[in-house]
Scaffold this motif. Structure first.
Motif, short mmCIF file in Angstrom:
data_model
loop_
_atom_site.label_atom_id
_atom_site.label_comp_id
_atom_site.label_asym_id
_atom_site.label_seq_id
_atom_site.Cartn_x
_atom_site.Cartn_y
_atom_site.Cartn_z
N ALA A 185 0.85 -1.19 0.00
CA ALA A 185 0.00 0.00 0.00
C ALA A 185 0.88 1.24 0.00
O ALA A 185 2.07 1.17 0.35
N PRO A 186 0.33 2.39 -0.38
CA PRO A 186 1.13 3.62 -0.40
C PRO A 186 1.67 4.00 0.97
O PRO A 186 2.73 4.59 1.09
N ARG A 187 0.91 3.65 2.02
CA ARG A 187 1.32 3.96 3.39
C ARG A 187 2.01 2.75 4.02
O ARG A 187 1.83 1.62 3.58
N PRO A 188 2.77 2.96 5.09
CA PRO A 188 3.40 1.82 5.79
C PRO A 188 2.38 1.10 6.65
O PRO A 188 2.23 1.37 7.85
N LEU A 189 1.67 0.15 6.06
CA LEU A 189 0.62 -0.58 6.74
C LEU A 189 1.00 -2.04 6.91
O LEU A 189 1.71 -2.60 6.08
N GLY A 190 0.49 -2.64 7.98
CA GLY A 190 0.78 -4.04 8.20
C GLY A 190 -0.10 -4.63 9.29
O GLY A 190 -0.95 -3.94 9.86
N PHE A 191 0.13 -5.91 9.58
CA PHE A 191 -0.63 -6.61 10.61
C PHE A 191 0.31 -7.59 11.29
O PHE A 191 1.00 -8.37 10.62
N SER A 192 0.36 -7.53 12.60
CA SER A 192 1.25 -8.42 13.34
C SER A 192 0.56 -9.73 13.65
O SER A 192 -0.56 -9.76 14.15
N LEU A 193 1.26 -10.81 13.39
CA LEU A 193 0.77 -12.16 13.70
C LEU A 193 1.46 -12.72 14.93
O LEU A 193 1.16 -13.84 15.35
N ASP A 194 2.38 -11.97 15.48
CA ASP A 194 3.09 -12.37 16.70
C ASP A 194 3.22 -11.13 17.58
O ASP A 194 4.09 -10.29 17.37
N LEU A 195 2.36 -11.05 18.56
CA LEU A 195 2.27 -9.86 19.41
C LEU A 195 3.57 -9.55 20.12
O LEU A 195 3.84 -8.39 20.45
N ARG A 196 4.40 -10.55 20.34
CA ARG A 196 5.64 -10.32 21.06
C ARG A 196 6.60 -9.41 20.31
O ARG A 196 7.45 -8.76 20.91
N HIS A 197 6.46 -9.34 18.98
CA HIS A 197 7.32 -8.46 18.19
C HIS A 197 6.77 -7.04 18.12
O HIS A 197 7.53 -6.10 17.93
N GLY A 198 5.45 -6.88 18.26
CA GLY A 198 4.85 -5.54 18.19
C GLY A 198 3.62 -5.55 17.32
O GLY A 198 3.18 -6.59 16.82
N VAL A 199 3.04 -4.36 17.12
CA VAL A 199 1.82 -4.20 16.34
C VAL A 199 1.92 -2.96 15.45
O VAL A 199 2.76 -2.09 15.68
N PHE A 200 1.04 -2.89 14.47
CA PHE A 200 0.86 -1.67 13.68
C PHE A 200 -0.36 -0.94 14.24
O PHE A 200 -1.38 -1.57 14.55
N ASP A 201 -0.29 0.37 14.33
CA ASP A 201 -1.37 1.09 15.01
C ASP A 201 -2.63 1.23 14.16
O ASP A 201 -3.73 1.22 14.68
N GLY A 202 -2.50 1.34 12.84
CA GLY A 202 -3.67 1.49 12.00
C GLY A 202 -4.48 2.74 12.30
O GLY A 202 -5.60 2.90 11.81
N ARG A 203 -3.95 3.62 13.14
CA ARG A 203 -4.56 4.89 13.54
C ARG A 203 -5.86 4.72 14.34
O ARG A 203 -6.65 5.64 14.44
N THR A 204 -6.09 3.53 14.88
CA THR A 204 -7.22 3.32 15.79
C THR A 204 -6.89 2.15 16.70
O THR A 204 -6.34 1.13 16.25
N VAL A 205 -7.20 2.30 17.98
CA VAL A 205 -6.87 1.27 18.96
C VAL A 205 -7.62 -0.02 18.68
O VAL A 205 -7.15 -1.11 19.05
N ALA A 206 -8.76 0.04 18.00
CA ALA A 206 -9.49 -1.18 17.66
C ALA A 206 -8.65 -2.08 16.76
O ALA A 206 -8.73 -3.32 16.84
N TYR A 207 -7.84 -1.49 15.90
CA TYR A 207 -6.99 -2.27 15.01
C TYR A 207 -5.88 -2.98 15.80
O TYR A 207 -5.55 -4.12 15.53
N THR A 208 -5.36 -2.28 16.80
CA THR A 208 -4.39 -2.91 17.68
C THR A 208 -5.03 -4.07 18.42
O THR A 208 -4.45 -5.15 18.54
N GLY A 209 -6.25 -3.85 18.94
CA GLY A 209 -6.94 -4.91 19.65
C GLY A 209 -7.18 -6.13 18.78
O GLY A 209 -7.11 -7.28 19.25
N LEU A 210 -7.46 -5.91 17.50
CA LEU A 210 -7.65 -7.02 16.57
C LEU A 210 -6.38 -7.85 16.44
O LEU A 210 -6.43 -9.09 16.39
N GLN A 211 -5.23 -7.20 16.40
CA GLN A 211 -3.96 -7.92 16.32
C GLN A 211 -3.68 -8.69 17.61
O GLN A 211 -3.14 -9.79 17.57
N VAL A 212 -4.05 -8.10 18.74
CA VAL A 212 -3.88 -8.80 20.02
C VAL A 212 -4.65 -10.11 20.01
O VAL A 212 -4.12 -11.18 20.33
N LEU A 213 -5.92 -10.06 19.63
CA LEU A 213 -6.76 -11.25 19.67
C LEU A 213 -6.35 -12.28 18.62
O LEU A 213 -6.43 -13.48 18.85
#
Length: 377
Positions: free
Chosen positions: A222-250
């Motif tokens: 994508a034009p922006r630096p976007l991603g999704f973490s599949l291993d929470l221990r390494h970190g997450v992408f913010d997606g500019r909303t905490v709901a997106y972080t929560g989705l990666q956590v679960l």
């Protein structure tokens, strides 16, 4: 999560609230914080400046793989559970589900006393549902420093609950300054920001691609630096909303069926969150970030999770996320399905959110958790 770009907006928006919160911090400490922050800012390049709050009194611990394992603030060590966490999706059956409760106004349309929710993750002000409708949270996610600065009253209610809080080191620094670590009763899992890692230089996308394989990280084209973490221990992408972080956590914890509550994302600048009134609503930047960050992040994540067999349903019928991203479902359907299955139609909580937590080590390795009362108590 507040990236450098968001931090500028957030810092301007919460000046008034922060001035009130400063009353709990001594003038000497405030002066010291400001001095070391400015010193760090003027002696480091832009790629390092997200660490300016860690310039004094903060020690971060990482394992051999570079993953956060602990944090110490002014000599006080946080009781982090990062080291006890072993992500193991194979522990789950296809029916393992969790509800992610965000703070859009559609939450006010749901009767939570009629819902059976085996596991619940809340974000930001969702904790208001504990008093309003007896909801008990197993997990919580706060990655927005602006929320901590503007609503320390709600944050304090979160950290006093027997839950597991997923938060960035920067959020925990603000909690320490405004609430005090001595008041923290919850378990803490340190969450790193993939684009602005705590204590490290901000990496380039090429460096991320070289450092992580597809099992840990999905980087979107994508034009922006976007991603999704599949291993929470390494970190997450913010997606500019905490709901997106929560989705990666679960997703990292291995849940196979997810329900999104209050992920409205529509006209957020003029619409109060479910726990707010028009007279006291805090600023929101969801509208301006929706097209370039939020919508494409969720769209790519939907395709990724679908390929991995994770079923996500959106309970917000008016959500700005279309049906082509997550299928929408009326919350009443869950009540009907529970009744047909003979399950109790009540919002309830397990006795120990960590002992029963998918992906965590045996309860004996963690601090004991008081029994949690029924949500109707």
């Amino acid at each position: 999560m507040v990236s450098e770009g968001n931090a500028i907006h957030s810092s301007c928006a919460v000046v008034e609230a922060e001035q009130g919160a400063r009353a709990s911090t001594s003038p000497v400490r405030r002066a010291g914080n400001t001095f070391f922050k400015l010193l760090y800012r003027y002696t480091h390049t832009r790629a390092w400046r997200h660490n300016e709050r860690f310039a004094h009194g903060v020690a971060l611990e990482r394992d051999a793989a570079g993953r956060l394992t602990g944090m110490c603030i002014r000599g006080h060590r946080l009781a982090c559970v990062n080291a006890q966490m072993a992500l193991a999706p194979d522990l789950h059956d296809a029916g393992q589900e969790c509800h992610l409760i965000a703070t859009g106004p559609s939450v006010n349309l749901i009767d939570y006393r009629a819902l059976h929710m085996p596991r619940v993750l809340g974000v930001n002000g969702a904790i208001a549902l504990t008093e309003r409708q007896g909801v008990r949270f197993d997990y919580y996610c706060i990655v927005d420093t602006g929320f901590v600065r503007s609503r320390p009253d709600l944050v304090e209610r979160v950290v006093r609950e027997p839950l597991t809080l997923f938060a960035t080191p920067l959020v925990l620094w603000h909690i320490a300054e405004r609430i005090g670590l001595e008041r923290v009763r919850c378990r803490v899992f340190l969450v790193d920001d993939m684009l602005f890692p705590a204590g490290h230089r901000a990496p380039r996308m090429g460096e991320l691609r070289a450092a992580y394989d597809a099992r840990a990280l999905a980087l979107f084209d994508a034009p922006r630096p976007l991603g999704f973490s599949l291993d929470l221990r390494h970190g997450v992408f913010d997606g500019r909303t905490v709901a997106y972080t929560g989705l990666q956590v679960l997703a990292s914890l291995g849940f196979r069926r997810l329900y999104l509550h209050g992920v409205d994302l529509a006209d957020a600048k003029r619409t109060p969150r479910f726990y707010e009134e028009a007279s006291n609503m805090q600023p929101s930047y969801l509208d301006e970030n929706f097209r370039d960050f939020i919508e494409p992040s969720f769209r790519h994540a939907s395709a990724l999770l679908g390929r991995r067999g994770v079923d996500v349903r959106n309970l917000s019928m008016e959500s700005a996320l279309g049906e082509d991203i997550f299928r929408k479902l009326r919350w009443q359907t869950l009540v009907r399905d529970a009744a047909c299955a003979g399950e109790p139609a009540r919002a309830c909580a397990p006795e120990s959110s960590c002992a029963a937590m998918p992906g965590f080590a045996a309860a004996a390795t963690l601090a004991p958790t008081p029994a949690r009362a029924s949500a109707l108590a």
